[in-house]
Design a protein around this motif. Structure first.
Motif: not given
Length: 299
Positions: A243-269
Motif C-alpha cells: 500500500g502507501a508505505v514501504e518498509l525498508p531497512g533501518a536508516g533508509l526511511g523517515v522513522l525518527n530513530y533517536p526518538l524511538y530508541v530514547e523512548l524504548l530505553a527509558k523503561h527497557h534499558p
C-alpha cells in the motif's frame, strides 16, 4: 544497554554457518527463524532434542535466542488453514522454553485471501476483532500453560494495527501469556507517514508496559501501492511493505530513530532490538546505523 540482534533467516545456511555469520556481523542476540539447511524444524517436526541442539549451539556462541518467529495468518479465511496455523503457533509455544526463550511472535492476520500482508475490508470490522480476540485468548492461555508468552506484532493492514486497537486488545486480554512486539513502523499508513513523531510518542505513552522485544526496520511513503518484497527466505523476512508505505531497512526511511530508541530505553534499558527487512549484503550498514544511533543516544 540495548542489545542488537537479527532474524536468523537472513542467513539461509546451516546452523553452524548461520551462527558464524551472525557473530562475524557483530550481533549479540537473535530472533530465531526455524529454518536451517541441516535441521528440519518445519510444522510437525519440532522436538525437544532438536530445540535443545539449536539452543545449545547459540548459547555456546554467546548469542542468546530472545524470541522465535511463528508468523502466520491466525484468521485465515479458510477455516482448515486457520486451525492449522493456530496449531503451528501452539507447536512452537509448547517448545519455546526448549529453545531457550519464552517469547513466540506472530502477526494478527488478515482476511485477504491472496496475502498475509494486504488489507481486507473485513479486517476493520468488529466481527474480525472479536474473532482474533478469541484466538489471542486461546494462545495466551496455551502459552501460559507452557511457561511461554505469545507476542502480538501488529501491522496496520492486519486486524490489529493502530495504537488504539493494540491497546484495546491488551486491555481486554489482560493475561500474562500475552505481550507485545514493538515495531513502530507497523503503525504507519498513508494518513500518518508524513508525521511520524506523534505516533511514536503515542506508542510508548499507551503501550510501553506491554513491550517485550523490539524490531529495527524503517518506513517511508511508497512510490507504488503494490506489495514489495526483497531478500530473505521466509515471507516475513522478504516483505518490504504494502500500500502507501514501504518498509525498508533501518536508516533508509523517515522513522525518527533517536526518538524511538530514547523512548524504548527509558523503561527497557536492556531490551533486545532485532534488525530486519534487509538483504544479507546490507546487514553491515544496518547494524552500523543502529549501533551509531544507540551510541548517539547513550543507550
Amino acid at each position: 544497554m540495548i542489545s542488537v540482534g537479527i532474524f536468523t533467516g537472513y542467513y539461509p545456511y546451516t546452523l553452524a554457518e548461520t551462527i558464524e555469520r551472525a557473530k562475524k556481523d557483530g550481533m549479540s542476540c537473535v530472533q530465531l527463524d526455524l529454518e536451517f539447511k541441516d535441521i528440519d524444524l518445519s510444522r510437525g517436526h519440532i522436538t525437544k532434542e532438536k530445540a535443545n541442539q539449536v539452543r545449545d549451539a547459540f548459547r555456546d556462541a554467546n548469542l542468546p535466542i530472545v524470541a522465535i518467529s511463528a508468523y502466520t495468518n491466525l484468521v485465515h479465511p479458510d477455516p482448515v488453514k486457520r486451525q492449522e496455523n493456530i496449531d503451528y503457533v501452539k507447536e512452537i509455544l509448547a517448545h519455546a522454553r526448549d529453545f531457550g526463550t519464552p517469547y513466540v511472535v506472530s502477526e494478527t492476520g488478515t482476511y485477504n485471501e491472496e496475502s498475509d500482508w494486504s488489507a481486507d475490508p473485513k479486517n476493520y470490522t468488529e466481527e474480525a476483532y472479536q474473532e482474533f480476540k478469541a484466538v489471542a485468548i486461546d494462545l495466551a492461555k496455551f502459552a501460559y500453560d507452557h511457561d511461554a508468552v505469545f507476542l502480538v506484532e501488529n501491522y496496520v493492514n492486519n486486524i490489529v494495527g493502530s495504537v488504539d486497537q493494540v491497546a484495546r486488545l491488551l486491555q481486554e486480554v489482560n493475561h500474562p501469556g500475552l505481550g507485545l512486539l514493538c515495531d513502530p513502523t507497523n503503525y504507519f499508513d498513508g494518513n500518518n507517514i508524513d508525521d511520524v513523531d506523534p505516533t511514536i510518542k503515542k506508542i510508548f505513552h499507551v503501550l510501553d508496559d506491554k513491550i517485550k522485544i523490539a524490531h529495527a526496520k524503517d518506513c517511508k511513503r511508497a512510490v507504488n501501492l503494490d506489495e514489495k518484497f526483497g531478500g530473505g527466505s521466509a515471507e516475513h523476512n522478504s516483505f518490504r511493505g504494502a500500500g502507501a508505505v514501504e518498509l525498508p531497512g533501518a536508516g533508509l526511511g523517515v522513522l525518527n530513530y533517536p526518538l524511538y530508541v530514547e523512548l524504548l530505553a527509558k523503561h527497557h534499558p536492556n531490551i533486545p532490538i532485532i534488525i530486519e527487512h534487509i538483504d544479507e549484503s546490507d546487514i553491515p550498514r544496518a547494524k552500523k546505523f543502529v549501533d551509531d544511533t544507540l551510541k548517539k543516544m547513550g543507550v
